[in-house]
Design an enzyme around this catalytic site. Structure first.
Site, PDB file in Angstrom:
ATOM      1  N   GLU A 281      11.889  -8.279  10.293  1.00 26.25           N
ATOM      2  CA  GLU A 281      10.483  -8.674  10.105  1.00 26.25           C
ATOM      3  C   GLU A 281       9.980  -9.419  11.332  1.00 26.25           C
ATOM      4  O   GLU A 281       8.836  -9.235  11.763  1.00 26.25           O
ATOM      5  CB  GLU A 281      10.319  -9.543   8.852  1.00 26.25           C
ATOM      6  CG  GLU A 281      10.698  -8.854   7.554  1.00 26.25           C
ATOM      7  CD  GLU A 281       9.983  -7.523   7.340  1.00 26.25           C
ATOM      8  OE1 GLU A 281       8.792  -7.422   7.656  1.00 26.25           O
ATOM      9  OE2 GLU A 281      10.647  -6.576   6.874  1.00 26.25           O
ATOM     10  N   TRP A 284       9.205  -6.855  13.804  1.00 24.91           N
ATOM     11  CA  TRP A 284       7.881  -6.247  13.548  1.00 24.91           C
ATOM     12  C   TRP A 284       6.785  -7.117  14.169  1.00 24.91           C
ATOM     13  O   TRP A 284       5.811  -6.631  14.723  1.00 24.91           O
ATOM     14  CB  TRP A 284       7.605  -6.133  12.038  1.00 24.91           C
ATOM     15  CG  TRP A 284       8.081  -4.868  11.417  1.00 24.91           C
ATOM     16  CD1 TRP A 284       9.156  -4.732  10.590  1.00 24.91           C
ATOM     17  CD2 TRP A 284       7.497  -3.546  11.529  1.00 24.91           C
ATOM     18  NE1 TRP A 284       9.282  -3.420  10.206  1.00 24.91           N
ATOM     19  CE2 TRP A 284       8.276  -2.669  10.751  1.00 24.91           C
ATOM     20  CE3 TRP A 284       6.399  -3.039  12.218  1.00 24.91           C
ATOM     21  CZ2 TRP A 284       7.990  -1.309  10.644  1.00 24.91           C
ATOM     22  CZ3 TRP A 284       6.110  -1.680  12.113  1.00 24.91           C
ATOM     23  CH2 TRP A 284       6.913  -0.836  11.328  1.00 24.91           C
ATOM     24  N   TRP A 313     -15.977   7.349   5.952  1.00 32.00           N
ATOM     25  CA  TRP A 313     -15.678   6.567   4.756  1.00 32.00           C
ATOM     26  C   TRP A 313     -16.965   6.311   3.979  1.00 32.00           C
ATOM     27  O   TRP A 313     -17.958   5.867   4.562  1.00 32.00           O
ATOM     28  CB  TRP A 313     -15.027   5.222   5.138  1.00 32.00           C
ATOM     29  CG  TRP A 313     -13.722   5.370   5.862  1.00 32.00           C
ATOM     30  CD1 TRP A 313     -13.481   5.133   7.174  1.00 32.00           C
ATOM     31  CD2 TRP A 313     -12.482   5.804   5.297  1.00 32.00           C
ATOM     32  NE1 TRP A 313     -12.161   5.390   7.473  1.00 32.00           N
ATOM     33  CE2 TRP A 313     -11.522   5.798   6.336  1.00 32.00           C
ATOM     34  CE3 TRP A 313     -12.076   6.188   4.021  1.00 32.00           C
ATOM     35  CZ2 TRP A 313     -10.192   6.166   6.140  1.00 32.00           C
ATOM     36  CZ3 TRP A 313     -10.745   6.546   3.828  1.00 32.00           C
ATOM     37  CH2 TRP A 313      -9.831   6.533   4.875  1.00 32.00           C
ATOM     38  N   ASN A 348       3.728 -10.042   1.066  1.00 34.79           N
ATOM     39  CA  ASN A 348       3.667  -8.834   1.892  1.00 34.79           C
ATOM     40  C   ASN A 348       3.532  -7.550   1.073  1.00 34.79           C
ATOM     41  O   ASN A 348       2.748  -6.660   1.396  1.00 34.79           O
ATOM     42  CB  ASN A 348       4.908  -8.748   2.784  1.00 34.79           C
ATOM     43  CG  ASN A 348       4.873  -7.516   3.664  1.00 34.79           C
ATOM     44  OD1 ASN A 348       3.948  -7.325   4.431  1.00 34.79           O
ATOM     45  ND2 ASN A 348       5.869  -6.659   3.514  1.00 34.79           N
ATOM     46  N   TRP A 366     -10.900   0.699   6.736  1.00 34.14           N
ATOM     47  CA  TRP A 366      -9.864  -0.357   6.795  1.00 34.14           C
ATOM     48  C   TRP A 366     -10.344  -1.589   7.526  1.00 34.14           C
ATOM     49  O   TRP A 366      -9.874  -2.696   7.284  1.00 34.14           O
ATOM     50  CB  TRP A 366      -8.586   0.192   7.437  1.00 34.14           C
ATOM     51  CG  TRP A 366      -8.766   0.782   8.816  1.00 34.14           C
ATOM     52  CD1 TRP A 366      -9.082   2.072   9.125  1.00 34.14           C
ATOM     53  CD2 TRP A 366      -8.660   0.097  10.078  1.00 34.14           C
ATOM     54  NE1 TRP A 366      -9.176   2.238  10.491  1.00 34.14           N
ATOM     55  CE2 TRP A 366      -8.915   1.046  11.095  1.00 34.14           C
ATOM     56  CE3 TRP A 366      -8.368  -1.210  10.442  1.00 34.14           C
ATOM     57  CZ2 TRP A 366      -8.901   0.728  12.457  1.00 34.14           C
ATOM     58  CZ3 TRP A 366      -8.343  -1.537  11.796  1.00 34.14           C
ATOM     59  CH2 TRP A 366      -8.609  -0.573  12.782  1.00 34.14           C
ATOM     60  N   TRP A 389      -2.933  -3.400   8.601  1.00 33.61           N
ATOM     61  CA  TRP A 389      -4.032  -2.582   8.055  1.00 33.61           C
ATOM     62  C   TRP A 389      -3.967  -1.143   8.557  1.00 33.61           C
ATOM     63  O   TRP A 389      -4.151  -0.204   7.785  1.00 33.61           O
ATOM     64  CB  TRP A 389      -5.401  -3.221   8.381  1.00 33.61           C
ATOM     65  CG  TRP A 389      -5.760  -4.210   7.322  1.00 33.61           C
ATOM     66  CD1 TRP A 389      -5.535  -5.550   7.348  1.00 33.61           C
ATOM     67  CD2 TRP A 389      -6.318  -3.913   6.033  1.00 33.61           C
ATOM     68  NE1 TRP A 389      -5.931  -6.113   6.157  1.00 33.61           N
ATOM     69  CE2 TRP A 389      -6.426  -5.139   5.340  1.00 33.61           C
ATOM     70  CE3 TRP A 389      -6.746  -2.755   5.402  1.00 33.61           C
ATOM     71  CZ2 TRP A 389      -6.933  -5.217   4.036  1.00 33.61           C
ATOM     72  CZ3 TRP A 389      -7.251  -2.828   4.110  1.00 33.61           C
ATOM     73  CH2 TRP A 389      -7.343  -4.046   3.443  1.00 33.61           C
TER      74      TRP A 389
HETATM   75  C1  FAD Z   1      -2.435  -5.388   5.439  1.00 37.53           C
HETATM   76  C2  FAD Z   1      -1.502  -6.434   6.024  1.00 37.53           C
HETATM   77  C3  FAD Z   1      -2.031  -7.541   6.694  1.00 37.53           C
HETATM   78  C4  FAD Z   1      -1.170  -8.505   7.232  1.00 37.53           C
HETATM   79  N1  FAD Z   1      -1.718  -9.586   7.909  1.00 37.53           N
HETATM   80  C5  FAD Z   1      -0.894 -10.504   8.465  1.00 37.53           C
HETATM   81  C6  FAD Z   1      -1.431 -11.604   9.191  1.00 37.53           C
HETATM   82  O1  FAD Z   1      -2.641 -11.752   9.374  1.00 37.53           O
HETATM   83  N2  FAD Z   1      -0.552 -12.524   9.687  1.00 37.53           N
HETATM   84  C7  FAD Z   1       0.803 -12.402   9.534  1.00 37.53           C
HETATM   85  O2  FAD Z   1       1.550 -13.272   9.998  1.00 37.53           O
HETATM   86  N3  FAD Z   1       1.326 -11.351   8.885  1.00 37.53           N
HETATM   87  C8  FAD Z   1       0.530 -10.407   8.335  1.00 37.53           C
HETATM   88  N4  FAD Z   1       1.076  -9.351   7.650  1.00 37.53           N
HETATM   89  C9  FAD Z   1       2.545  -9.207   7.615  1.00 37.53           C
HETATM   90  C10 FAD Z   1       3.244  -9.875   6.415  1.00 37.53           C
HETATM   91  O3  FAD Z   1       2.616  -9.523   5.230  1.00 37.53           O
HETATM   92  C11 FAD Z   1       3.309 -11.401   6.521  1.00 37.53           C
HETATM   93  O4  FAD Z   1       3.786 -11.770   7.783  1.00 37.53           O
HETATM   94  C12 FAD Z   1       4.242 -11.981   5.467  1.00 37.53           C
HETATM   95  O5  FAD Z   1       3.805 -11.651   4.183  1.00 37.53           O
HETATM   96  C13 FAD Z   1       4.290 -13.498   5.621  1.00 37.53           C
HETATM   97  O6  FAD Z   1       5.128 -14.063   4.650  1.00 37.53           O
HETATM   98  P1  FAD Z   1       6.483 -14.774   5.051  1.00 37.53           P
HETATM   99  O7  FAD Z   1       6.233 -15.769   6.130  1.00 37.53           O
HETATM  100  O8  FAD Z   1       7.095 -15.273   3.813  1.00 37.53           O
HETATM  101  O9  FAD Z   1       7.300 -13.571   5.662  1.00 37.53           O
HETATM  102  P2  FAD Z   1       8.861 -13.276   5.813  1.00 37.53           P
HETATM  103  O10 FAD Z   1       9.144 -12.089   4.980  1.00 37.53           O
HETATM  104  O11 FAD Z   1       9.683 -14.475   5.607  1.00 37.53           O
HETATM  105  O12 FAD Z   1       8.967 -12.812   7.345  1.00 37.53           O
HETATM  106  C14 FAD Z   1       9.184 -13.749   8.414  1.00 37.53           C
HETATM  107  C15 FAD Z   1       8.084 -13.626   9.445  1.00 37.53           C
HETATM  108  O13 FAD Z   1       8.116 -12.339  10.050  1.00 37.53           O
HETATM  109  C16 FAD Z   1       6.786 -11.944  10.402  1.00 37.53           C
HETATM  110  N5  FAD Z   1       6.456 -10.707   9.655  1.00 37.53           N
HETATM  111  C17 FAD Z   1       6.904 -10.352   8.442  1.00 37.53           C
HETATM  112  N6  FAD Z   1       6.448  -9.121   8.110  1.00 37.53           N
HETATM  113  C18 FAD Z   1       5.681  -8.717   9.141  1.00 37.53           C
HETATM  114  C19 FAD Z   1       4.920  -7.545   9.405  1.00 37.53           C
HETATM  115  N7  FAD Z   1       4.875  -6.517   8.546  1.00 37.53           N
HETATM  116  N8  FAD Z   1       4.236  -7.476  10.557  1.00 37.53           N
HETATM  117  C20 FAD Z   1       4.280  -8.481  11.457  1.00 37.53           C
HETATM  118  N9  FAD Z   1       4.986  -9.616  11.273  1.00 37.53           N
HETATM  119  C21 FAD Z   1       5.677  -9.731  10.136  1.00 37.53           C
HETATM  120  C22 FAD Z   1       5.853 -13.065   9.957  1.00 37.53           C
HETATM  121  O14 FAD Z   1       5.612 -13.888  11.067  1.00 37.53           O
HETATM  122  C23 FAD Z   1       6.683 -13.767   8.892  1.00 37.53           C
HETATM  123  O15 FAD Z   1       6.336 -15.129   8.729  1.00 37.53           O
HETATM  124  C24 FAD Z   1       0.236  -8.364   7.100  1.00 37.53           C
HETATM  125  C25 FAD Z   1       0.750  -7.256   6.424  1.00 37.53           C
HETATM  126  C26 FAD Z   1      -0.105  -6.295   5.896  1.00 37.53           C
HETATM  127  C27 FAD Z   1       0.470  -5.112   5.175  1.00 37.53           C
END
Ligand code: FAD
Length: 480
Positions: A281, A284, A313, A348, A366, A389
């Site tokens: 993650e 990512w 759209w 997420n 989107w 997105w």
């Molecule tokens: C439509 C959509 C919009 C999103 N918008 C954001 C946003 O504005 N800011 C944001 O930080 N994340 C975003 N995410 C990614 C992800 O949903 C969040 O990072 C995550 O839910 C944060 O929770 P956590 O800190 O417990 O994550 P954990 O699961 O603990 O992951 C650790 C860290 O990894 C990074 N991470 C995790 N998943 C992703 C991912 N798919 N893409 C990029 N980085 C990731 C984040 O920094 C996160 O804090 C988005 C995902 C989607 C599908």
């Protein structure tokens, strides 16, 4: 002779530990017996122009206040100033130069307006003979450093990740220590407008660096091993919830990896372990930032797959408003949107479900959802949000294929099997159990709850038709 001042301009690196700009400034000050001065400039007009959520702005201001105390303990003053937009930064910095500023230290930012702001400041500094040191620590591996054998940027995550992991194995991870205590000083600071006090709307989230680091350490010590099993269930606190802090730089992604290595080094290299999946993650996070830097047209809200910008759209306002309010008649979508509206955070799995629903069930561009998320999210981050997105809308790099359409009812059954999450945010359905909770309209819609605003199967067919109409029209799209 004036004592040299080393000015650290803090932006999205609001931490004392592992702060390269701060650490380097302190080292330079030790060398020339100078003074370290930290600066933060609040720019609410520019933040609002970026749709930065009020909660996230509050978190920033609270973290700056906490950092003032943390830096004061090191004899480093942190001047927190209220500016307006990014253009106000240059004159505010100019007002500090007569203090004897010898050099400025700051972490780069990748978005266009931020780069323009920094270019203006660089010109000012060059004119005044002040050195500028920019550091690139927003990603774990700097953008552009992970490339294919042909020297190209990866557009697909899996090979990017493979290469990224090889780099980690060979280079390891470096974190900067907390700077040393600075000598006392009697620097007289100019009277600049002080940063406005936070409104505490984000008060639920602690902001001291010690608490942020404890949260990160506890996750790596106690919960990361179960991450793989628990991370998809919104009723369980199975993820780190570090994203708001990573977004403002209260903790760095490098610190997360360093701690993970310390707590779970062996597991981290075993593909399906919780530690390895969590590391993925964080990769990512790097991936989307690398993509943004390599393809800056994304910042202008263009689709990565150009032909998808041709999709017409329907964009029905009433449907969009119902989605925003969490009143679509699809319980998992409604619970998720209410979680976002009430807390500024969303799990997420739910971000994927709600994003897919907006685009592929409600047929709304989107970009509307991207902006709405940004205006509400405590962890709003352009690259991750845009990447998420475009992934869900099947318009992005390495995106979900367009014919992969989440079914909001089966997703609900799989990922909130007992309905605990739905019941928490949709009290109208608190009496429902089992399948009725995921699809409460089987007989008659329960009193107080909304009827479904679309039929998923019908919507699905329309989505396929919308995409089919533009697929293969890439050349036209590029010319458009
Ligand atoms: C439509 C959509 C919009 C999103 N918008 C954001 C946003 O504005 N800011 C944001 O930080 N994340 C975003 N995410 C990614 C992800 O949903 C969040 O990072 C995550 O839910 C944060 O929770 P956590 O800190 O417990 O994550 P954990 O699961 O603990 O992951 C650790 C860290 O990894 C990074 N991470 C995790 N998943 C992703 C991912 N798919 N893409 C990029 N980085 C990731 C984040 O920094 C996160 O804090 C988005 C995902 C989607 C599908």
């Amino acid at each position: 002779m004036q004592t040299p001042v080393h000015l650290v301009w803090l932006r999205h690196d609001l931490r004392v530990y592992d702060n390269q700009a701060l650490y380097t400034a302190c080292s330079a000050a030790a060398h020339d017996k100078g003074i370290v001065l930290a600066l933060f400039i609040a720019t609410p007009q520019s933040w609002n122009a970026h749709q930065m959520a009020p909660l996230r702005q509050d978190l920033l201001r609270r973290r700056v206040q906490a950092m003032q105390t943390e830096l004061a303990a090191l004899n480093i003053p942190l001047l927190a100033v209220e500016g307006s937009d990014y253009a106000s930064c240059e004159p505010l910095i100019a007002a500090l130069l007569p203090l004897g500023v010898k050099a400025l230290y700051a972490q780069v930012e990748y978005e266009l307006r931020e780069q323009r702001r920094d270019q203006q400041v660089s010109i000012l500094l060059a004119q005044q003979g002040v050195a500028a040191h920019w550091f690139d620590r927003l990603c774990i591996m700097p953008p552009g450093s992970i490339r294919t054998q042909q020297g190209e940027i990866y557009k697909v995550f899996t090979p990017f990740k493979r290469n990224w992991l090889q780099r980690l194995a060979s280079d390891g991870i470096q974190c900067y220590p907390k700077p040393a205590l600075q000598p006392e000083h009697s620097l007289l600071l100019p009277a600049l407008p002080p940063m406005q006090a936070p409104d505490q709307s984000s008060g639920h989230w602690p902001v001291s660096e010690a608490e942020i680091l404890t949260r990160m350490r506890n996750f790596c010590q106690q919960r990361v091993s179960a991450y793989q099993q628990e991370r998809d269930f919104p009723a369980i606190a199975g993820t780190s919830q570090l994203s708001p802090y990573l977004a403002i730089g209260g903790v760095s992604a490098q610190q997360c990896v360093a701690r993970l290595q310390l707590e779970a080094n062996e597991a981290m290299w075993q593909e399906k372990s919780g530690a390895a999946v969590w590391l993925s993650e964080l990769i990512w996070r790097d991936f989307y930032k690398h993509i943004l830097v390599a393809f800056p047209h994304l910042i202008k809200h263009r689709a990565f797959q150009a032909e998808t910008d041709l999709i017409r759209w329907p964009n029905e306002q009433a449907r969009f408003a119902a989605w925003c309010r969490g009143e679509t008649g699809y319980p998992i979508v409604d619970a998720a949107m209410r979680q976002l509206n009430q807390t500024g955070w969303m799990h997420n799995r739910l971000r994927m479900i709600t994003a897919s629903f907006l685009v592929k069930d409600l047929h709304i561009d989107w970009r509307w959802g991207e902006q709405y998320f940004m205006s509400k999210l405590l962890d709003g981050d352009f690259a991750a949000n845009n990447g998420g997105w475009q992934w869900a809308a099947s318009t992005g790099t390495d995106a979900a294929p367009y014919f992969r359409i989440f079914n909001p009812v089966t997703q609900s059954e799989r990922f909130d099997p007992n309905g605990d999450f739905i019941r928490q945010f949709v009290p109208e359905l608190s009496a429902k159990t089992g399948k009725d909770l995921h699809w409460p309209h089987r007989l008659v819609t329960p009193k107080g709850y909304v009827k479904p605003i679309v039929d998923h199967n019908e919507a699905r067919k329309q989505t396929l038709a919308l995409f089919a109409a533009v697929k293969g029209k890439a050349a036209e799209a590029v010319d458009a």
